[in-house]
Design a protein around this motif. Sequence first.
Motif, mmCIF file in Angstrom:
data_model
loop_
_atom_site.group_PDB
_atom_site.id
_atom_site.type_symbol
_atom_site.label_atom_id
_atom_site.label_comp_id
_atom_site.label_asym_id
_atom_site.label_seq_id
_atom_site.Cartn_x
_atom_site.Cartn_y
_atom_site.Cartn_z
ATOM 1 N N GLN A 153 24.589 76.595 -28.051
ATOM 2 C CA GLN A 153 24.253 75.777 -26.888
ATOM 3 C C GLN A 153 22.742 75.817 -26.666
ATOM 4 O OE1 GLN A 153 26.362 73.947 -25.581
ATOM 5 N NE2 GLN A 153 25.642 73.317 -23.552
ATOM 6 N N VAL A 154 22.209 74.706 -26.254
ATOM 7 C CA VAL A 154 20.777 74.596 -25.992
ATOM 8 C C VAL A 154 20.549 74.610 -24.487
ATOM 9 C CG1 VAL A 154 18.751 73.122 -26.228
ATOM 10 C CG2 VAL A 154 20.378 73.321 -28.123
ATOM 11 N N GLN A 155 19.584 75.386 -24.057
ATOM 12 C CA GLN A 155 19.200 75.395 -22.651
ATOM 13 C C GLN A 155 17.721 75.094 -22.515
ATOM 14 O OE1 GLN A 155 20.563 79.278 -21.279
ATOM 15 N NE2 GLN A 155 22.389 78.325 -20.417
ATOM 16 N N LEU A 156 17.381 74.402 -21.445
ATOM 17 C CA LEU A 156 15.991 74.035 -21.167
ATOM 18 C C LEU A 156 15.606 74.612 -19.810
ATOM 19 C CD1 LEU A 156 16.175 70.259 -22.161
ATOM 20 C CD2 LEU A 156 15.310 72.142 -23.543
ATOM 21 N N VAL A 157 14.440 75.224 -19.759
ATOM 22 C CA VAL A 157 13.940 75.794 -18.511
ATOM 23 C C VAL A 157 12.539 75.283 -18.272
ATOM 24 C CG1 VAL A 157 13.371 77.895 -17.254
ATOM 25 C CG2 VAL A 157 15.361 77.856 -18.780
ATOM 26 N N GLU A 158 12.379 74.566 -17.159
ATOM 27 C CA GLU A 158 11.067 74.029 -16.793
ATOM 28 C C GLU A 158 10.349 74.996 -15.872
ATOM 29 O OE1 GLU A 158 13.822 70.210 -16.539
ATOM 30 O OE2 GLU A 158 13.946 72.292 -15.839
ATOM 31 N N SER A 159 9.030 74.898 -15.877
ATOM 32 C CA SER A 159 8.208 75.689 -14.959
ATOM 33 C C SER A 159 6.891 74.973 -14.727
ATOM 34 C CB SER A 159 7.951 77.088 -15.518
ATOM 35 O OG SER A 159 7.232 77.019 -16.732
ATOM 36 N N GLY A 160 6.212 75.366 -13.649
ATOM 37 C CA GLY A 160 4.867 74.879 -13.402
ATOM 38 C C GLY A 160 4.737 73.802 -12.347
ATOM 39 N N GLY A 161 5.830 73.372 -11.767
ATOM 40 C CA GLY A 161 5.728 72.376 -10.717
ATOM 41 C C GLY A 161 5.110 72.954 -9.464
ATOM 42 N N GLY A 162 4.816 72.077 -8.511
ATOM 43 C CA GLY A 162 4.246 72.553 -7.255
ATOM 44 C C GLY A 162 3.627 71.440 -6.465
ATOM 45 N N LEU A 163 2.802 71.844 -5.509
ATOM 46 C CA LEU A 163 2.124 70.913 -4.606
ATOM 47 C C LEU A 163 0.657 70.821 -4.998
ATOM 48 C CD1 LEU A 163 1.987 69.227 -1.962
ATOM 49 C CD2 LEU A 163 1.592 71.396 -0.760
ATOM 50 N N VAL A 164 0.148 69.612 -5.104
ATOM 51 C CA VAL A 164 -1.238 69.405 -5.476
ATOM 52 C C VAL A 164 -1.770 68.202 -4.709
ATOM 53 C CG1 VAL A 164 -0.654 67.947 -7.452
ATOM 54 C CG2 VAL A 164 -2.819 69.187 -7.451
ATOM 55 N N GLN A 165 -3.058 68.199 -4.448
ATOM 56 C CA GLN A 165 -3.666 67.060 -3.757
ATOM 57 C C GLN A 165 -3.901 65.913 -4.737
ATOM 58 O OE1 GLN A 165 -7.214 68.545 -1.805
ATOM 59 N NE2 GLN A 165 -6.085 68.859 0.109
ATOM 60 N N ALA A 166 -3.959 64.725 -4.193
ATOM 61 C CA ALA A 166 -4.254 63.551 -5.007
ATOM 62 C C ALA A 166 -5.583 63.751 -5.741
ATOM 63 C CB ALA A 166 -4.314 62.304 -4.139
ATOM 64 N N GLY A 167 -5.594 63.357 -7.012
ATOM 65 C CA GLY A 167 -6.770 63.561 -7.843
ATOM 66 C C GLY A 167 -6.768 64.874 -8.594
ATOM 67 N N GLY A 168 -5.849 65.745 -8.240
ATOM 68 C CA GLY A 168 -5.779 67.052 -8.872
ATOM 69 C C GLY A 168 -4.993 67.031 -10.168
ATOM 70 N N SER A 169 -4.822 68.231 -10.730
ATOM 71 C CA SER A 169 -4.146 68.385 -12.010
ATOM 72 C C SER A 169 -3.052 69.432 -11.918
ATOM 73 C CB SER A 169 -5.143 68.802 -13.094
ATOM 74 O OG SER A 169 -6.134 67.831 -13.287
ATOM 75 N N LEU A 170 -2.109 69.298 -12.809
ATOM 76 C CA LEU A 170 -0.994 70.240 -12.880
ATOM 77 C C LEU A 170 -0.457 70.203 -14.305
ATOM 78 C CD1 LEU A 170 0.322 71.941 -10.581
ATOM 79 C CD2 LEU A 170 2.066 70.158 -10.424
ATOM 80 N N ARG A 171 -0.016 71.347 -14.788
ATOM 81 C CA ARG A 171 0.637 71.390 -16.097
ATOM 82 C C ARG A 171 2.033 71.957 -15.935
ATOM 83 N NH1 ARG A 171 -0.670 74.356 -21.887
ATOM 84 N NH2 ARG A 171 0.199 76.201 -20.829
ATOM 85 N N ILE A 172 3.000 71.256 -16.460
ATOM 86 C CA ILE A 172 4.372 71.743 -16.442
ATOM 87 C C ILE A 172 4.814 72.028 -17.867
ATOM 88 C CG2 ILE A 172 5.012 70.741 -14.230
ATOM 89 C CD1 ILE A 172 6.252 68.394 -15.638
#
Length: 119
Positions: free
Chosen positions: A1-20
């Motif tokens: 079985q394959v499982q996927l786990v995401e991380s790195g989401g959150g709150l950021v201001q417009a114009g900002g950056s985020l990596r998930i």
Amino acid sequence: QVQLVESGGGLVQAGGSLRISCVASGHIFSPNTMGWYRQAPGKQRELVADITSGDWINYADSVKGRFTISRDNAKNTVYLQMNSLKPEDTAVYYCRILIRTGWNSGDYWGQGTQVTVSS
């Protein structure tokens, strides 16, 4: 079985950056395609970007030039670098892997990670 786990989401201001990030566990056969989808409240889930095991990449028009998808096959991990974020990027982001061959071929999804962009 394959499982996927995401991380790195959150709150950021417009114009900002985020990596998930999304890590796939289990037997991952090639060829396969890993990708990111998103779903905003009241809207249908839509493709953001995907990348094949051969590094073919596809982006939604709305994120071209702002988002970059990449993958590390040795780690079975896919990343989404999001720059110049806009409030309309707010959504739950889901990781997906489509495995085309092998005994566990199929379509697998993660639980999602929330990305919120404030104006």
